[in-house]
Structure formats: structure tokens, C-alpha cells
Scaffold this motif. Structure first.
Motif, PDB file in Angstrom:
ATOM      1  N   THR A 182     105.525  28.082  52.711  1.00 38.02           N
ATOM      2  CA  THR A 182     106.907  28.306  53.145  1.00 38.02           C
ATOM      3  C   THR A 182     107.838  27.262  52.545  1.00 38.02           C
ATOM      4  O   THR A 182     108.949  27.575  52.104  1.00 38.02           O
ATOM      5  CB  THR A 182     106.996  28.279  54.682  1.00 38.02           C
ATOM      6  OG1 THR A 182     106.095  29.239  55.229  1.00 38.02           O
ATOM      7  CG2 THR A 182     108.402  28.605  55.146  1.00 38.02           C
ATOM      8  N   ALA A 225     108.432  28.118  49.024  1.00 37.65           N
ATOM      9  CA  ALA A 225     109.377  29.229  48.933  1.00 37.65           C
ATOM     10  C   ALA A 225     110.807  28.728  49.074  1.00 37.65           C
ATOM     11  O   ALA A 225     111.710  29.156  48.342  1.00 37.65           O
ATOM     12  CB  ALA A 225     109.068  30.272  50.004  1.00 37.65           C
ATOM     13  N   ARG A 236     114.395  30.592  47.854  1.00 38.33           N
ATOM     14  CA  ARG A 236     114.395  31.730  48.772  1.00 38.33           C
ATOM     15  C   ARG A 236     115.309  31.455  49.964  1.00 38.33           C
ATOM     16  O   ARG A 236     115.424  30.313  50.430  1.00 38.33           O
ATOM     17  CB  ARG A 236     112.969  32.018  49.253  1.00 38.33           C
ATOM     18  CG  ARG A 236     111.962  32.262  48.147  1.00 38.33           C
ATOM     19  CD  ARG A 236     112.050  33.653  47.565  1.00 38.33           C
ATOM     20  NE  ARG A 236     111.509  34.633  48.485  1.00 38.33           N
ATOM     21  CZ  ARG A 236     110.212  34.941  48.568  1.00 38.33           C
ATOM     22  NH1 ARG A 236     109.333  34.308  47.808  1.00 38.33           N
ATOM     23  NH2 ARG A 236     109.790  35.848  49.401  1.00 38.33           N
ATOM     24  N   GLU A 255     114.077  35.091  54.091  1.00 44.37           N
ATOM     25  CA  GLU A 255     112.927  35.287  53.203  1.00 44.37           C
ATOM     26  C   GLU A 255     111.836  34.264  53.495  1.00 44.37           C
ATOM     27  O   GLU A 255     110.643  34.601  53.479  1.00 44.37           O
ATOM     28  CB  GLU A 255     113.381  35.182  51.742  1.00 44.37           C
ATOM     29  CG  GLU A 255     114.214  36.361  51.267  1.00 44.37           C
ATOM     30  CD  GLU A 255     114.744  36.177  49.863  1.00 44.37           C
ATOM     31  OE1 GLU A 255     114.947  37.186  49.178  1.00 44.37           O
ATOM     32  OE2 GLU A 255     114.960  35.015  49.449  1.00 44.37           O
ATOM     33  N   CYS A 256     112.230  33.027  53.776  1.00 48.33           N
ATOM     34  CA  CYS A 256     111.243  31.994  54.103  1.00 48.33           C
ATOM     35  C   CYS A 256     110.526  32.320  55.405  1.00 48.33           C
ATOM     36  O   CYS A 256     109.312  32.082  55.526  1.00 48.33           O
ATOM     37  CB  CYS A 256     111.921  30.632  54.194  1.00 48.33           C
ATOM     38  SG  CYS A 256     112.425  29.950  52.596  1.00 48.33           S
ATOM     39  N   VAL A 311     107.999  34.894  54.551  1.00 47.65           N
ATOM     40  CA  VAL A 311     106.874  34.253  53.874  1.00 47.65           C
ATOM     41  C   VAL A 311     105.959  33.599  54.897  1.00 47.65           C
ATOM     42  O   VAL A 311     104.726  33.755  54.864  1.00 47.65           O
ATOM     43  CB  VAL A 311     107.376  33.198  52.858  1.00 47.65           C
ATOM     44  CG1 VAL A 311     106.230  32.307  52.393  1.00 47.65           C
ATOM     45  CG2 VAL A 311     108.010  33.877  51.660  1.00 47.65           C
ATOM     46  N   SER A 355     103.221  41.345  54.197  1.00 48.92           N
ATOM     47  CA  SER A 355     103.093  40.938  52.798  1.00 48.92           C
ATOM     48  C   SER A 355     103.971  41.799  51.901  1.00 48.92           C
ATOM     49  O   SER A 355     104.726  41.281  51.065  1.00 48.92           O
ATOM     50  CB  SER A 355     101.633  41.038  52.353  1.00 48.92           C
ATOM     51  OG  SER A 355     100.814  40.152  53.080  1.00 48.92           O
ATOM     52  N   ASN A 413     107.693  41.297  51.458  1.00 45.31           N
ATOM     53  CA  ASN A 413     108.146  40.258  50.538  1.00 45.31           C
ATOM     54  C   ASN A 413     108.379  40.803  49.134  1.00 45.31           C
ATOM     55  O   ASN A 413     108.702  40.035  48.223  1.00 45.31           O
ATOM     56  CB  ASN A 413     107.104  39.140  50.461  1.00 45.31           C
ATOM     57  CG  ASN A 413     107.130  38.228  51.663  1.00 45.31           C
ATOM     58  OD1 ASN A 413     107.882  37.263  51.708  1.00 45.31           O
ATOM     59  ND2 ASN A 413     106.314  38.534  52.670  1.00 45.31           N
ATOM     60  N   HIS A 456      99.703  38.434  47.482  1.00 46.03           N
ATOM     61  CA  HIS A 456      99.267  37.759  48.707  1.00 46.03           C
ATOM     62  C   HIS A 456      98.046  38.438  49.303  1.00 46.03           C
ATOM     63  O   HIS A 456      97.097  37.766  49.737  1.00 46.03           O
ATOM     64  CB  HIS A 456     100.398  37.735  49.732  1.00 46.03           C
ATOM     65  CG  HIS A 456     100.023  37.031  51.000  1.00 46.03           C
ATOM     66  ND1 HIS A 456      99.882  37.696  52.201  1.00 46.03           N
ATOM     67  CD2 HIS A 456      99.705  35.732  51.242  1.00 46.03           C
ATOM     68  CE1 HIS A 456      99.514  36.826  53.134  1.00 46.03           C
ATOM     69  NE2 HIS A 456      99.408  35.638  52.586  1.00 46.03           N
ATOM     70  N   PHE A 472     103.056  35.249  44.251  1.00 43.12           N
ATOM     71  CA  PHE A 472     103.630  35.607  45.550  1.00 43.12           C
ATOM     72  C   PHE A 472     105.041  35.057  45.684  1.00 43.12           C
ATOM     73  O   PHE A 472     105.947  35.734  46.196  1.00 43.12           O
ATOM     74  CB  PHE A 472     102.725  35.066  46.658  1.00 43.12           C
ATOM     75  CG  PHE A 472     103.252  35.268  48.050  1.00 43.12           C
ATOM     76  CD1 PHE A 472     103.617  36.526  48.500  1.00 43.12           C
ATOM     77  CD2 PHE A 472     103.373  34.194  48.918  1.00 43.12           C
ATOM     78  CE1 PHE A 472     104.103  36.709  49.800  1.00 43.12           C
ATOM     79  CE2 PHE A 472     103.850  34.361  50.205  1.00 43.12           C
ATOM     80  CZ  PHE A 472     104.220  35.628  50.651  1.00 43.12           C
ATOM     81  N   LEU A 473     105.258  33.831  45.205  1.00 48.00           N
ATOM     82  CA  LEU A 473     106.578  33.211  45.322  1.00 48.00           C
ATOM     83  C   LEU A 473     107.550  33.729  44.263  1.00 48.00           C
ATOM     84  O   LEU A 473     108.714  34.003  44.565  1.00 48.00           O
ATOM     85  CB  LEU A 473     106.445  31.697  45.200  1.00 48.00           C
ATOM     86  CG  LEU A 473     105.638  31.006  46.313  1.00 48.00           C
ATOM     87  CD1 LEU A 473     105.466  29.526  45.995  1.00 48.00           C
ATOM     88  CD2 LEU A 473     106.303  31.191  47.665  1.00 48.00           C
ATOM     89  N   GLY A 486     108.692  37.290  44.854  1.00 47.23           N
ATOM     90  CA  GLY A 486     109.119  37.555  46.220  1.00 47.23           C
ATOM     91  C   GLY A 486     110.604  37.839  46.362  1.00 47.23           C
ATOM     92  O   GLY A 486     111.433  37.383  45.586  1.00 47.23           O
TER      93      GLY A 486
END
Length: 238
Positions: A30, A33, A38, A42-43, A46, A104, A107, A115, A149-150, A153
Motif C-alpha cells: 500500500t 502504491a 495512486r 486506489e490505495c 490495494v 483484485s 484494481n 495479484h 500489480f502497481l 493499477g
């Protein structure tokens, strides 16, 4: 974490999820992110996805390892101690799986698939690979997918962002290997007694645990510094 007094089912479930690494992973991803730009919502998304995935990983680990944990007398394993039924933990895993999939994918499609693939790699570690010389592989794969993933996202389904840089992907995978060694070292004696012949144990039997600890710590620290440098120079996205 060590405890001896019996706990209720709810608290036992919380303790069986490996709360320290679960919290650490959730906070770390997080935070990454947030640093990648982000937004607040969004965080939070996550954090929800990572936390739910980590819960399934910890619970599966304790259910699968309950006989080995009981054999070596682990005082910090609620399932092995009989404080919570394996079926209850398995049901909790099923519920968490039903949550982690939409969380998941919320995101972003590519980010969500990355993820979920990382979570699947950790399940494979719990179910089989932790007992083999390939025990490092799920950590390399799982952590190596975090940059994707990041970088992919965003808020809501669909395609967002851009591919991660190869540098960040490779460094994240290398960090995962280092963390695997550091996490495995405290349990080497129990692993040796119960036949869990993972890679850290095999190397420790040749080099000695103290030397392997120093090497693993130095290696992980160097990779962590390299990630910071890469984040400031190369960046997360291509």
C-alpha cells in the motif's frame, strides 16, 4: 509471536493468518502504491486486495502444516493446538477467495490478474513447494509480480497504467528470494525434524545457520537499497 493461553475461534483465526507478515506485506505494498502516485481510494483498494490475499496464504499454511506444527510442539499455531478447527479455517479461506478475486480485479484487469497470480504462487508454496529445493520460486514469482500489480493499477476494472520496468520487476523478484531465506531461518530446526527440505535448510546444513543469516541479511539489504535507487532513477513504469 508466542502464546500459550487458549483463545476463542475469532481470535484464533486472526492469529492463524500469520498476522505480522500479513500486516507487513499489506502496509508495504500500500505504501508503494501511494509512492507511485495512486490516489487515496486506489490505495485503500490495494490494501483490501493485498490483505485479503495474505489472509488466504497464512490460513492455508497453518492448515497444511498443522500435523508438522503439532509434532514439534509449536506454541503459536492455533490450528495445531486445536483452538480452531481446520474446517473453520478452510471455510474462512473460501470466503476470502470470493472476496480477493473481485477486489483484485477492481484494481484493473491486468493488475488484478498479476495479484491473483502472486497469491496463487504463494498457495503453491504452502501446498508443496516449501518442502522442496524450489521453495524460493514462489517468492521470486510473487514479489516479481508486485511491480505489475502497481504499474497496471487503477480504480475499477479495465486496462490502466503501463508495464513495469524490467529493472523493478527483477529487483522485486530478488527481494522475494532474500525474504524467503530470512523468513525460513527461524524455523530451520523444526523444518529439519519434519522433513521440510527447503532451499534455505539445504544451504544452512552446508554453511551453518549463522553464516547463512548474515549472508541473507546483507543480500536482502543490498537488494532493498537497489530498489530505492531504481525507483528514483529508472522508475516503476516503462
Amino acid at each position: 509471536m508466542r502464546f500459550r493461553k487458549q483463545r476463542g475461534p475469532a481470535l484464533s483465526l486472526a492469529l492463524a493468518c500469520h498476522p505480522v507478515p500479513t500486516a507487513a506485506m499489506t502496509v508495504a505494498v500500500t505504501g508503494a502504491a501511494a509512492l507511485s502516485g495512486r490516489s487515496g481510494p486506489e490505495c485503500l483498494l490495494v490494501a483490501a486486495a493485498v490483505l485479503t490475499g495474505q489472509l488466504t496464504i497464512g490460513w492455508i499454511n497453518d492448515v497444511v502444516d498443522r500435523e508438522r506444527d503439532r509434532r514439534v510442539g509449536r506454541p503459536d499455531k492455533p490450528v495445531a493446538l486445536g483452538w480452531v478447527e481446520p474446517g473453520t479455517v478452510t471455510f474462512a479461506v473460501a470466503v476470502a477467495v470470493l472476496l480477493v478475486i473481485p477486489l483484485s480485479l477492481s484494481n484493473g484487469t491486468a493488475a488484478g490478474l498479476a495479484h491473483l497470480a502472486a497469491v496463487l504462487a504463494a498457495w503453491l508454496y504452502d501446498l508443496y513447494l516449501k518442502q522442496t529445493v524450489l521453495s524460493w520460486l514462489p517468492f521470486a514469482v510473487g514479489f516479481g509480480l508486485v511491480p505489475a500489480f502497481l504499474s497496471y493499477g487503477g480504480l475499477g476494472g479495465g486496462l490502466h497504467g503501463a508495464p513495469p520496468t524490467l529493472t523493478m520487476t527483477a529487483l522485486a523478484a530478488l527481494l522475494g528470494v532474500g525474504l524467503h531465506f530470512l523468513a525460513a531461518l527461524p524455523d530451520l530446526v523444526e523444518d529439519n525434524e519434519t522433513g521440510v527440505r527447503n532451499l534455505p535448510l539445504r544451504i544452512a546444513l552446508r554453511t551453518g545457520a549463522p553464516r547463512l543469516l548474515w549472508i541473507s541479511t546483507a543480500y536482502t539489504a543490498v537488494v532493498a537499497v537497489a530498489i530505492v535507487i531504481a525507483a528514483l532513477t529508472v522508475g516503476l513504469r516503462r
